[in-house]
Design an enzyme around this catalytic site. Structure first.
Site, short mmCIF file in Angstrom:
data_model
loop_
_atom_site.label_atom_id
_atom_site.label_comp_id
_atom_site.label_asym_id
_atom_site.label_seq_id
_atom_site.Cartn_x
_atom_site.Cartn_y
_atom_site.Cartn_z
N ASP A 47 0.86 -1.18 0.00
CA ASP A 47 0.00 0.00 0.00
C ASP A 47 0.90 1.24 0.00
O ASP A 47 2.12 1.15 -0.01
CB ASP A 47 -0.96 -0.01 1.18
CG ASP A 47 -0.26 0.18 2.51
OD1 ASP A 47 0.98 0.22 2.55
OD2 ASP A 47 -0.95 0.27 3.53
N SER A 48 0.28 2.39 0.02
CA SER A 48 1.02 3.64 -0.14
C SER A 48 1.45 4.26 1.17
O SER A 48 2.26 5.19 1.19
CB SER A 48 0.15 4.65 -0.88
OG SER A 48 -0.97 5.02 -0.07
N GLY A 49 0.89 3.80 2.28
CA GLY A 49 1.06 4.50 3.55
C GLY A 49 -0.11 5.43 3.83
O GLY A 49 -0.25 5.95 4.93
N GLY A 50 -0.98 5.61 2.83
CA GLY A 50 -2.11 6.52 3.00
C GLY A 50 -3.11 6.08 4.05
O GLY A 50 -3.77 6.91 4.67
N PHE A 51 -3.23 4.77 4.25
CA PHE A 51 -4.18 4.30 5.26
C PHE A 51 -3.80 4.83 6.64
O PHE A 51 -4.67 5.04 7.49
CB PHE A 51 -4.22 2.76 5.29
CG PHE A 51 -5.15 2.21 6.34
CD1 PHE A 51 -6.53 2.28 6.17
CD2 PHE A 51 -4.66 1.65 7.51
CE1 PHE A 51 -7.40 1.79 7.14
CE2 PHE A 51 -5.52 1.16 8.48
CZ PHE A 51 -6.88 1.22 8.29
N ASP A 63 -2.83 8.15 -1.10
CA ASP A 63 -4.21 8.62 -1.02
C ASP A 63 -4.56 8.89 0.44
O ASP A 63 -3.81 8.57 1.35
CB ASP A 63 -5.18 7.60 -1.63
CG ASP A 63 -5.15 6.25 -0.90
OD1 ASP A 63 -4.19 6.01 -0.14
OD2 ASP A 63 -6.08 5.44 -1.09
N GLY A 110 -11.25 3.82 0.56
CA GLY A 110 -11.97 4.84 1.30
C GLY A 110 -12.99 4.20 2.21
O GLY A 110 -12.97 2.99 2.47
N ASP A 140 -8.33 -8.08 0.15
CA ASP A 140 -7.30 -8.22 1.18
C ASP A 140 -7.89 -7.95 2.55
O ASP A 140 -8.76 -7.11 2.71
CB ASP A 140 -6.12 -7.26 0.93
CG ASP A 140 -6.44 -5.83 1.33
OD1 ASP A 140 -6.20 -5.46 2.49
OD2 ASP A 140 -6.95 -5.07 0.47
N CYS A 162 -9.61 -31.52 4.93
CA CYS A 162 -8.78 -30.35 4.65
C CYS A 162 -7.34 -30.81 4.44
O CYS A 162 -6.80 -31.56 5.26
CB CYS A 162 -8.85 -29.35 5.81
SG CYS A 162 -7.68 -27.97 5.65
N CYS A 166 -4.57 -29.12 4.62
CA CYS A 166 -3.52 -28.29 5.22
C CYS A 166 -2.70 -29.09 6.23
O CYS A 166 -3.13 -30.12 6.76
CB CYS A 166 -4.11 -27.04 5.87
SG CYS A 166 -4.81 -27.26 7.52
N CYS A 217 -4.49 -29.75 9.70
CA CYS A 217 -5.54 -30.78 9.73
C CYS A 217 -4.99 -32.18 9.46
O CYS A 217 -5.57 -33.17 9.90
CB CYS A 217 -6.64 -30.44 8.73
SG CYS A 217 -7.68 -29.05 9.25
N HIS A 233 -4.39 -23.18 8.90
CA HIS A 233 -5.68 -23.73 8.48
C HIS A 233 -6.57 -22.64 7.87
O HIS A 233 -7.19 -22.86 6.81
CB HIS A 233 -6.42 -24.37 9.65
CG HIS A 233 -7.84 -24.71 9.28
ND1 HIS A 233 -8.17 -25.78 8.49
CD2 HIS A 233 -9.01 -24.06 9.55
CE1 HIS A 233 -9.48 -25.79 8.29
NE2 HIS A 233 -10.02 -24.76 8.92
#
Length: 374
Positions: free
Chosen positions: A92-96, A164, A235, A284, A322, A324, A327, A353
Site C-alpha cells: 500500500d502507499s502509507g495513505g491508510f 491517497d 476509502g 485483502d 482439509c 492443510c 488438519c 488452516h
C-alpha cells in the site's frame, strides 16, 4: 511484466475468472490476499506456508519505511529476497495511516462517529502530503506521493498503490469533496512518479468518495481516464454490507472493464461472497489471520472456537478432508490444549488452516463462475 486476462465472464452475474501475471508469478482470480503488515504474515513465515500457494501478500509501506527502512530492503535485494517469499507481493502507499493514526480502526471510527484519537500522530495534511510522528521514536516523517512511490520502488513489490487519503465515514460532504479532489491530485502525482521509473511494477489506482454515489462515479471515471494498471476500491466502504454493495454498484460499472479490481480491506467471508458476483477480482484483509490468533478456525458449517471446553476431547481435525498441514497432523483437542496453555504454536497452526480455507474457498468460487453458477 504485468498482465491481466479475463478467462471467463459468468453468464449469471458480473463475476469473472481472470489471471494476473507478475514478475514473481501468476495467479487466478477471484483471489484472497493475505495481509503481512511487516512483510510477513503474523505467526507464520513465507517458507512454512509455501505449499498453500497464497496468490498475493499485502505489505504495509509505512511500517516498512519505519523499520527496517526502504533503503535496507533495497540493499537486501528487495522485499522478496529479504522476506523469503517467492510469489507476488503488493504494497500500500502509507495513505491508510492518515486514517488509522488519526482515528484508529474503521470499527472504532464508526463507534466514535468520527472523533479523532487523543494525541493522534498525524501532525498535518497539506497539498504536499502528510506529516506523521513515528510510533517508534517520535520522529517527524513527511510522506508525499513522490516519496511513497520512491519507497515502494525500493521495497520492490509487484503491485504498488498511489498515495491517497482515507477519510472517515462521518466526514461532512464539503470536506469529503475536498479530500477526494486532493486524493485525485495525489494519485496523479504518484502515477507520474511511477511512470518515470516503472521497474516492472504495476500500479493500482484507489477509487474514493465515501458512500456518496456521485463522488464514487466521479472518482472511478477520472481514475479510469489515467493509465493505471488496475483499480482498488477504497476509502470508507460503509458501515454494513448493504452500504458496501451500494458503493460497489456505483463504482464498478464506471471502471475500465479489462482491468483488475481490488477491494481494499474487506475479507470477511459474507462480504466476499456478496462481492464476487459484483465483479471484484481480489480482496485483502487481516481477518482470517486475526481470527486464528483469537482461536477461531474457519469451517464450512460454522466457525470452530477452539478455546471452547467442548473441544477438550475432540480428537479429530478442524475440518475433515482439509489438506492443510494442521488438519493432516493435529486435532481440535490438541489445539484446544495449546490455546489454553498459551502456546504460540496454536496461533501458527490455526493461521495455516484459516489461510488454507480461504484459498480453497476462492478456488471453489472460480469453479462456480466457470460453470456459470455464480
Amino acid at each position: 511484466m504485468f498482465k491481466f486476462e479475463i478467462l471467463h465472464q459468468s453468464k449469471k452475474s458480473e463475476a469473472r475468472v481472470g489471471r494476473v501475471t507478475t514478475k514473481h508469478g501468476s495467479f487466478l482470480t477471484p483471489a484472497f490476499v493475505a495481509v503481512g503488515t511487516n512483510g510477513v504474515l503474523k505467526a507464520v513465515d513465507h517458507v512454512s506456508i509455501a505449499e498453500l500457494a497464497l496468490p498475493l501478500v499485502f505489505a504495509n509501506t509505512y511500517h516498512l519505511m519505519l523499520h527496517p527502512g526502504a533503503d535496507t530492503i533495497e540493499k537486501a535485494g528487495g522485499i522478496h529476497q529479504f522476506s523469503g517469499r517467492t510469489g507476488p507481493i503488493i504494497t500500500d502507499s502509507g495513505g491508510f495511516q492518515v486514517f488509522s493514526l488519526a482515528y484508529g480502526s474503521v470499527a472504532n471510527e464508526l463507534k466514535s462517529k468520527g472523533k479523532k484519537k487523543h494525541g493522534n500522530s498525524v501532525l498535518s495534511i497539506t497539498e504536499e502530503g502528510v506529516v506523521f510522528r513515528s510510533y517508534r521514536d517520535g520522529a517527524k516523517i513527511t510522506l508525499t506521493p513522490e516519496s511513497s512511490i520512491e519507497a515502494q520502488k525500493k521495497i520492490g513489490a509487484d503491485i504498488i498503490i498511489p498515495f491517497d487519503e482515507l477519510p472517515p465515514y462521518h466526514m461532512d460532504e464539503p470536506a469529503l469533496q475536498r479530500s477526494l479532489n486532493r486524493t485525485h491530485r495525489w494519485e496523479k502525482r504518484s502515477l507520474d512518479a511511477h511512470l518515470a521509473n516503472p521497474k516492472h511494477q504495476a500500479i493500482y489506482a484507489v477509487c474514493h468518495g465515501g458512500v456518496n454515489p456521485d463522488y464514487r462515479k466521479e472518482s472511478a471515471r477520472y481514475l479510469s481516464s489515467l493509465p493505471f494498471d488496475g483499480f482498488g476500491i477504497g476509502g470508507s466502504l460503509g458501515k454494513n454490507r448493504q452500504e458496501l454493495a451500494f458503493v460497489l454498484e456505483n463504482t464498478i460499472g464506471h471502471l475500465r472493464p479489462e482491468a483488475p479490481r481490488h477491494l481494499l480491506g474487506i475479507g470477511d467471508i459474507p462480504s466476499i461472497t456478496d462481492s464476487v458476483p459484483a465483479g471484484i477480482d481480489t480482496f485483502d484483509s487481516s481477518y482470517p489471520t486475526k481470527a486464528a490468533r483469537h482461536a477461531v478456525a474457519f469451517h464450512p458449517d460454522e466457525p470452530v472456537r477452539l478455546k471452547s471446553t467442548k473441544h477438550r476431547e475432540s480428537f479429530e481435525p478442524i475440518e475433515q478432508g482439509c489438506p492443510c498441514f494442521t488438519c493432516k497432523h493435529y486435532t481440535k483437542a490438541w489445539l484446544h490444549h495449546l490455546f489454553k496453555a498459551h502456546e504460540a504454536t496454536a496461533h501458527s497452526l490455526t493461521t495455516i488452516h484459516n489461510l488454507s480455507y480461504m484459498t480453497r474457498l476462492m478456488t471453489h468460487y472460480q469453479s462456480l463462475i466457470l460453470s456459470d453458477q455464480m
